[in-house]
Design an enzyme around this catalytic site. Structure first.
Site, mmCIF file in Angstrom:
data_model
loop_
_atom_site.group_PDB
_atom_site.id
_atom_site.type_symbol
_atom_site.label_atom_id
_atom_site.label_comp_id
_atom_site.label_asym_id
_atom_site.label_seq_id
_atom_site.Cartn_x
_atom_site.Cartn_y
_atom_site.Cartn_z
ATOM 1 N N THR A 15 0.539 3.472 -3.448
ATOM 2 C CA THR A 15 0.603 2.007 -3.505
ATOM 3 C C THR A 15 -0.680 1.425 -4.107
ATOM 4 O OG1 THR A 15 -0.365 1.851 -1.289
ATOM 5 C CG2 THR A 15 2.031 1.948 -1.433
ATOM 6 N N ASP A 16 -0.626 0.117 -4.423
ATOM 7 C CA ASP A 16 -1.851 -0.562 -4.858
ATOM 8 C C ASP A 16 -1.996 -1.885 -4.111
ATOM 9 O OD1 ASP A 16 -0.387 -2.588 -6.138
ATOM 10 O OD2 ASP A 16 -0.569 -1.661 -8.108
ATOM 11 N N ALA A 17 -3.053 -2.626 -4.453
ATOM 12 C CA ALA A 17 -3.383 -3.841 -3.703
ATOM 13 C C ALA A 17 -2.326 -4.937 -3.845
ATOM 14 C CB ALA A 17 -4.759 -4.363 -4.122
ATOM 15 N N GLY A 18 -1.351 -4.752 -4.720
ATOM 16 C CA GLY A 18 -0.233 -5.684 -4.803
ATOM 17 C C GLY A 18 0.757 -5.433 -3.659
ATOM 18 N N GLY A 19 0.520 -4.356 -2.885
ATOM 19 C CA GLY A 19 1.379 -4.037 -1.743
ATOM 20 C C GLY A 19 2.593 -3.201 -2.130
#
Lengths: 136, 136, 136, 136
Positions: A15-19
């Site tokens: 995953t990334d910080a965009g969720g």
């Protein structure tokens, strides 16, 4: 003819910080599915193919559309279909699905090369035969 | 003696769904800094060392504390200090800092091996000499 | 009490130019195993825990020794054992094995925090109870 | 009008057991370059855009050709060119070069969405204006 599918669970690493799942990771999921699909066809690992047959698959082209996001804990199903199989390369169509929804899909073009010099070599005979049986 | 520091910018690829940098990635940041530090010491790349000197560094132990989170766009400074340098291995202390705050820190133990069989070999002389000059 | 184990297959994405698994990836393998272990204890996903219980696990410390290399196609077994479980944190011992050989092992310290502000919060009761049943 | 270029050094983390850069990583290199390019246009970070402007870029399509391999220590130059800029999306052409040779190139389609619900929103005005100045 049944569709080959490989399950891929989504972990924090994906995953990334965009969720949501970082889009580049679908290329990894597609590759995991291709590897298991190849193993199901000829009971041959990639390392064995490299060491014993002097052949290695390299990806030469990818065209992927990211349609809907995946999230932590999702369990995707990743499919593999042969679109075209030649003597030194093949084109596959792959999809990542979640509960019947397409999350990402695209075509992956793969060449067969020598591990020593990265020059094209023929796809090993047992693999080529299995691929051609799977071609449309 | 000045402290070696290497800048590392945080991109989407480095973050996870918690909105912060995925902790395992600090090992990558530490390695980028070590590589640039080594290049600054002896003007030698890792690939060149592998091909020409038949030696390759492998990480044998890592002990890292993750103290404070980094976020998208942050520009970290990653430091490298020699704690101990032997003939076939070394131990480094590394830190990732943001504006004077320590985000992660730890020790990394590295062995020198032959690329052919992964057996220990002596650290190439010019590197060993540079390391020993940097030791406390 | 049986040892929890989770299988991890090695793909191209996991390897590096040394021909072996990139050491930082063992932290990912350990995390995949922890996630499945947690799911086996309380049938709770990480996303659900974040959304519904306002709690998220973050790794605060890792100490890992890399003992023997893994290669493409290897099928590892990754174990999880509770060393200590407190109200806001826990320490686990984890191992990656291949055919009875330990490839990497170490301890992982994990804290429980609020997703909103990353401050420590109590481990949700059903998880804490399950953890304490597993403690030595 | 000069071409925007961003340097990317190849580290161990970027390579695979074929001895070359793992193809999926070019998507990461392209993204690093896009992020720095955006910062050069409007002095705005991605995190700031997310927090203050309620907008986040997501990649919706990638079409990449991998033409020549990169290796450990190589220093690539990654370029960014606007092909098309609309109100809620844009298409970029990107290349990774090494000493004048194209290693990988392709088009990346990017949408602007709300971080809250991932629905399309207008590209923030200062960015849109800068993009349209860069369009062919």
């Amino acid at each position: 003819m049944s569709l080959f599918q490989h399950p891929v669970r989504i972990y924090w690493e994906d995953t990334d910080a965009g969720g949501i799942v970082f889009y580049a990771n679908y290329l990894k999921f597609f590759e995991r599915a291709r590897t298991e699909w190849l193993r199901s066809l000829v009971e041959l690992g990639q390392e064995q193919m490299k060491q014993e047959l002097g052949a290695m698959f390299v990806v030469s082209e990818t065209a992927v559309r990211y349609l809907s996001p995946a999230r932590l804990d999702d369990l995707l199903q990743v499919s593999v279909e042969v679109k075209e199989a030649g003597r030194v390369s093949m084109t596959l169509f792959q999809r990542a699905m979640l509960n019947g929804t397409v999350l990402a899909e695209g075509t992956i073009r793969i060449g067969c090369v020598s591990p020593a010099n990265l020059k094209p070599v023929r796809i090993p005979a047992p693999i080529l035969q299995a691929l051609q049986n799977k071609s449309p």
